[in-house]
Design an enzyme around this catalytic site. Structure first.
Site, PDB file in Angstrom:
ATOM      1  N   ASP A  72      12.850  30.379  22.113  1.00 52.53           N
ATOM      2  CA  ASP A  72      11.878  30.798  23.040  1.00 52.53           C
ATOM      3  C   ASP A  72      12.708  31.055  24.571  1.00 52.53           C
ATOM      4  O   ASP A  72      13.880  30.746  24.414  1.00 52.53           O
ATOM      5  CB  ASP A  72      10.849  29.518  23.491  1.00 52.53           C
ATOM      6  CG  ASP A  72      11.271  28.509  24.105  1.00 52.53           C
ATOM      7  OD1 ASP A  72      12.112  28.028  23.642  1.00 52.53           O
ATOM      8  OD2 ASP A  72      10.750  28.018  24.812  1.00 52.53           O
ATOM      9  N   GLU A 167      11.158  25.183  23.853  1.00 55.75           N
ATOM     10  CA  GLU A 167      11.964  24.283  24.414  1.00 55.75           C
ATOM     11  C   GLU A 167      11.570  24.442  26.083  1.00 55.75           C
ATOM     12  O   GLU A 167      11.787  23.392  26.892  1.00 55.75           O
ATOM     13  CB  GLU A 167      13.500  24.501  24.226  1.00 55.75           C
ATOM     14  CG  GLU A 167      14.531  23.373  24.798  1.00 55.75           C
ATOM     15  CD  GLU A 167      15.049  23.912  26.278  1.00 55.75           C
ATOM     16  OE1 GLU A 167      15.608  22.902  26.990  1.00 55.75           O
ATOM     17  OE2 GLU A 167      14.772  24.929  26.666  1.00 55.75           O
TER      18      GLU A 167
HETATM   19 ZN   LIG Z   1      17.936  26.708  27.171  1.00 59.42          ZN
END
Ligand SMILES: [Zn+2]
Length: 400
Positions: A72, A167
């Site tokens: 992401d 994340e």
């Molecule tokens: Zn990162």
């Protein structure tokens, strides 16, 4: 440059897993590419995680390592229609991005670029972030897989590949299947400058302060109404102005940071993040913060408060210190690739901070990603190549 063109922005306000379905667009492509390399077990699960194994080339029993990166990109800046640009043999001059000429990447703002003169630099075009965070890490792992699959003469144990979603919104390991992952220790590829090796992160708590006032019709409120919004103002105003905040600290200093406020006269909620490298300091910060709330409340008879602490993640150093070989292998691999390792502590956390506490000690290796979460993001191709070199050496060093 192909990977960054796929929009994989995560969304902190989504409740689905992964937070955005489009992250799987990249993950599906990665699975197809891993399979094309001959990695038969590559799979994307429902939760948005990619698992794959580079098979061992030795019968010797050696530790299974994991290489991990996140697919992401940050919600802080657009990740849609990213147009990556390759600036070959960078000469040190200002890089003016063509789609918004106000966005200029200079060595004054990014002194690390001075060390990268002569490298090939990738940037976005001015309207979006680049997404080198963490597609540089993804690319390094894919390149490592490509090399090792093409060179069975290189002796190494099984290497587990893990690509995580979400994340950037702190949910990167929420639904990871550690049993399935089945690795002894790991390395995230999600760091910045060449040579940096991150084995220390913040320890992190969240605190929610709820202030309760006493509501009354404002026309008949004399002597009755206690306004929670004003309690909140007094409370926030009593926080230190010149210390204890992200904007006044650096290095090993921790902070207490109000990130969100909402409410009104009857009730106001303030969310804080609490950070320090030393876990025990969090409790000290929290009791000091609660003291400031109490003092503010005392000025408003009848007001009440709730103070709720939630653990977020812990400094991975606490785990890595128990297994020093994990950092030592990495340092050896850096040197084998001709890079002098520098142990660095992160003023933040990574997937590795949380993985370390659920059974996978996991420091962070550089990829060259710089200026992250912004339109000025850039990465050096040669830094990514060095990181790939390091991963290949690491596989062999662990097997030895
Ligand atoms: Zn990162």
């Amino acid at each position: 440059m192909r990977y960054v063109q796929i929009d994989t922005q995560s969304d902190p306000y989504s409740e689905s897993q992964p937070s955005t379905d489009k992250q799987k667009d990249l993950s599906r492509l990665l699975v197809a590419e891993l399979k094309a390399l001959g990695i038969a077990d590559a799979e994307l699960d429902e939760q948005g995680y990619v698992y794959a194994t580079i098979p061992a080339t030795t019968d010797k029993k050696v530790p299974v390592i994991c290489l991990c990166a996140h697919v992401d990109t940050s919600p802080d800046s657009s990740g849609k229609d990213v147009k990556p640009l390759l600036h070959k043999n960078y000469d040190g001059s200002a890089i003016i991005l063509p789609d918004d000429t106000e966005v200029v990447i200079t060595t004054e703002n990014h002194p690390y670029l001075l060390e990268r003169i002569g490298d090939d630099i990738i940037t976005a075009s001015g309207l979006t972030l680049l997404g080198a965070d963490d597609k540089a890490g993804v690319a390094v792992i894919m390149d490592t897989a490509q090399y090792l699959m093409a060179h069975p003469e290189v002796v190494h144990g099984a290497i587990r590949i893990l690509f995580t979603p979400d994340e950037e919104i702190g949910r990167g390991v929420n639904a990871v299947d550690m049993q399935k992952l089945n690795a002894d220790f790991g390395y995230t590829l999600d760091g910045g400058q060449r040579g940096h090796l991150e084995g220390e992160s913040f320890s992190a708590d969240g605190v929610r302060v709820t202030l309760h006032g006493i509501s009354a019709h404002p026309g008949y409120a004399k002597g009755k109404l206690v306004n929670a919004a004003k309690v909140a103002a007094a409370f926030l105003n009593a926080l230190p102005q010149d210390s204890w905040s992200p904007e006044t600290t650096s290095g090993h200093e921790g902070f207490v940071h109000p990130v969100h406020i909402e409410g009104g006269a009857e009730k106001t909620i303030i969310d804080f993040i609490i950070r320090d490298h030393i876990t025990t300091k969090l409790a000290e910060y929290e009791s000091r913060l609660e003291g400031i709330v109490k003092a503010a409340i005392a000025q408003f008879p009848g007001a009440r408060y709730d103070f709720v602490v939630k653990e977020q993640y812990r400094n991975m150093k606490e785990i890595l210190d128990q297994q020093p070989e994990v950092m030592n292998f990495a340092e050896k691999a850096y040197r084998a690739a001709g890079v002098e390792p520098r142990r660095i502590s992160i003023r933040g956390g990574t997937d590795g901070s949380r993985l370390s506490f659920i059974g996978l000690p996991c420091p962070n290796i550089f990829t060259g990603e710089m200026g992250i979460h912004s339109k000025q993001e850039y990465v050096s191709v040669q830094d990514m190549e060095k990181a790939t070199d390091i991963c290949i050496h690491l596989a062999q060093i662990v097997a030895e």
